[in-house]
Scaffold this active site. Structure first.
Site, PDB file in Angstrom:
ATOM      1  N   LYS A  89      -2.875   8.072   1.715  1.00 17.53           N
ATOM      2  CA  LYS A  89      -2.968   6.630   1.944  1.00 17.53           C
ATOM      3  C   LYS A  89      -4.206   6.264   2.755  1.00 17.53           C
ATOM      4  O   LYS A  89      -4.310   5.153   3.271  1.00 17.53           O
ATOM      5  CB  LYS A  89      -1.708   6.132   2.682  1.00 17.53           C
ATOM      6  CG  LYS A  89      -0.423   6.304   1.879  1.00 17.53           C
ATOM      7  CD  LYS A  89       0.798   5.936   2.698  1.00 17.53           C
ATOM      8  CE  LYS A  89       2.083   6.245   1.928  1.00 17.53           C
ATOM      9  NZ  LYS A  89       3.278   6.129   2.790  1.00 17.53           N
TER      10      LYS A  89
ATOM     11  N   ARG B 206      13.805   3.560   8.227  1.00 18.54           N
ATOM     12  CA  ARG B 206      13.431   2.851   6.988  1.00 18.54           C
ATOM     13  C   ARG B 206      14.701   2.656   6.171  1.00 18.54           C
ATOM     14  O   ARG B 206      15.720   3.265   6.456  1.00 18.54           O
ATOM     15  CB  ARG B 206      12.414   3.662   6.174  1.00 18.54           C
ATOM     16  CG  ARG B 206      11.191   4.113   6.948  1.00 18.54           C
ATOM     17  CD  ARG B 206      10.313   2.979   7.435  1.00 18.54           C
ATOM     18  NE  ARG B 206       9.711   2.173   6.373  1.00 18.54           N
ATOM     19  CZ  ARG B 206       8.628   2.511   5.686  1.00 18.54           C
ATOM     20  NH1 ARG B 206       8.021   3.658   5.924  1.00 18.54           N
ATOM     21  NH2 ARG B 206       8.141   1.717   4.758  1.00 18.54           N
TER      22      ARG B 206
ATOM     23  N   PRO C 148       0.767  -1.250   0.000  1.00 15.57           N
ATOM     24  CA  PRO C 148       0.000   0.000   0.000  1.00 15.57           C
ATOM     25  C   PRO C 148       0.794   1.294   0.000  1.00 15.57           C
ATOM     26  O   PRO C 148       1.167   1.784   1.043  1.00 15.57           O
ATOM     27  CB  PRO C 148      -0.840  -0.099   1.282  1.00 15.57           C
ATOM     28  CG  PRO C 148      -0.087  -1.014   2.184  1.00 15.57           C
ATOM     29  CD  PRO C 148       0.898  -1.760   1.360  1.00 15.57           C
ATOM     30  N   GLU C 149       1.002   1.883  -1.169  1.00 14.35           N
ATOM     31  CA  GLU C 149       1.344   3.294  -1.220  1.00 14.35           C
ATOM     32  C   GLU C 149       0.085   3.972  -1.752  1.00 14.35           C
ATOM     33  O   GLU C 149      -0.939   3.305  -1.947  1.00 14.35           O
ATOM     34  CB  GLU C 149       2.600   3.528  -2.075  1.00 14.35           C
ATOM     35  CG  GLU C 149       3.811   2.847  -1.435  1.00 14.35           C
ATOM     36  CD  GLU C 149       5.179   3.316  -1.951  1.00 14.35           C
ATOM     37  OE1 GLU C 149       5.269   4.406  -2.538  1.00 14.35           O
ATOM     38  OE2 GLU C 149       6.149   2.565  -1.751  1.00 14.35           O
TER      39      GLU C 149
END
Length: 266
Positions: free
Chosen positions: A52, A256, A2-3
Site C-alpha cells: 500500500k 476492524r 485505498p487497498e
DNA sequence: GCTGCATGATGAA
DNA sequence: TCATCCTGCAGCA
C-alpha cells in the site's frame, strides 16, 4: 478507497502521465512545504508501488514516500485545475496536467536507509509476485495462531490486502475468518494467495474491488452496479448470502469489522 | 448542524 | 487494547 490495487493503479497511471516531466510542486496545506520546496522544478523520474506504499523517484536521487492511510486520495486534472482545498497536502503541475493529494497518512521525502527499513517490513505483494512468495505466506500462516482474517491485514505477511479484500477472500476460499491461521489447511492458504493475485489484478485494472463471478452480474459489472452488488460479504450483514441465502454476519476483530457467511465459511 | 463511521497504521499502556 | 492521526459523507435531528 485505498487497498493495494489503488496504489498500484495510481503508480501505473502517474508513471504513464507524469514521469519524464519537469513539475512545479507545492503544498497548499503547508504540511509538506519543506519537501515541496526541495522538489519544485525537478523531473519526476518514476513511480513505484509496493503493497500500500507509493514511492516517487525525483531527479537528483530524491524519493518521496506516500501512504494514503484510510482517507488519502489522489485527484488528477487535465487543463485548468480547481483551486486546491485547505487539505491539499501536495500539489504538482506541469505540461501533462495537475495532481492533488489530500489526507495521506504519510507524505515525506525519505532517505534510502529509511526506505530500506520500510521495505523490510512489507511482505509478499500479490500485485508484484516474486519467487518464493507463496512459500513465505504459507510459513507465516503455519507460525501464527491469530485468526486468519486478522493475519491477512498484517502487511508483513501479505501486503496490499485491506478490509474489503480480506473478507471477500475468506468467503471465496470458504474459510471461517476466525479460524486460527495455523489451522487453515495449506491448500486453503494457497487458494487465498491465488485469489488475491487474480482479484487484485482485476481491481488494479478497473479501479474497483469486484469479487463476484462475472457470470453472476454480466457486463453491467463495472457500471451502474452498486458496491454491495460487486461483493459477496463486505458490508452485506443482514442480507442473504449470494450462494446459500444465510444471513451474512459481522463482528469486530482486532479493531476492524469482518463480515462472513456462517454457512459457506466453516 | 452534529455524530459516527470508514477500503489504515502506529505508538503507548 | 486503546488513543491518535488523517478527511468526507451518510444518516440523523
Amino acid at each position: 478507497m485505498p487497498e493495494g490495487h489503488t496504489l498500484h493503479r495510481a503508480a501505473r497511471l502517474q508513471q504513464r502521465r507524469f514521469a519524464g516531466h519537469q513539475l512545479r510542486v507545492d503544498s497548499p496545506q503547508g504540511r509538506f512545504s519543506d519537501g515541496a520546496a526541495l522538489l519544485d522544478g525537478r523531473l519526476l523520474e518514476g513511480v513505484e508501488a509496493v503493497g500500500k506504499h507509493l514511492f516517487h523517484r525525483w531527479e537528483g536521487g530524491l524519493t518521496v514516500h506516500i501512504h494514503l492511510g484510510l482517507f488519502g486520495k489522489f485527484k488528477t486534472y487535465t487543463g485548468e485545475a480547481p483551486e486546491p482545498t485547505q487539505g491539499t497536502r501536495l500539489r504538482w503541475w506541469g505540461e501533462p496536467g495537475t495532481l492533488h493529494l489530500t489526507g495521506p497518512t504519510a507524505c515525506d521525502v525519505i532517505e534510502s536507509d529509511a526506505e530500506e527499513q520500510l521495505l523490510l517490513r512489507i511482505g509478499p505483494d500479490p500485485l508484484a509476485v516474486r519467487r518464493g512468495d507463496k512459500q513465505r505466506v504459507l510459513s507465516a500462516f503455519a507460525r501464527r495462531r491469530i485468526p486468519v482474517a486478522q493475519l491477512l491485514l498484517d502487511q508483513a505477511v501479505v501486503s496490499g490486502i485491506g478490509n474489503v479484500y480480506r473478507a471477500e477472500f475468506c468467503f471465496l476460499a470458504g474459510v471461517d475468518p476466525f479460524m486460527p491461521a495455523n489451522e487453515v489447511p495449506s491448500e486453503k492458504v494457497e487458494d487465498i494467495w491465488r485469489l488475491a493475485i487474480a482479484h487484485m489484478r482485476v481491481g488494479e485494472r478497473t479501479g474497483r474491488i469486484v469479487t463476484v463471478d462475472p457470470p453472476e452480474v454480466g457486463a453491467r459489472l463495472h457500471r451502474e452496479i452498486g458496491s454491495r452488488e460487486r461483493l459477496y460479504v463486505y458490508k452485506r450483514h443482514g442480507l442473504g448470502c449470494r450462494r446459500c441465502s444465510s444471513a451474512i454476519r459481522k463482528a469486530p476483530l482486532a479493531g476492524r469489522t469482518v463480515w462472513w457467511c456462517p454457512t459457506c465459511q466453516r
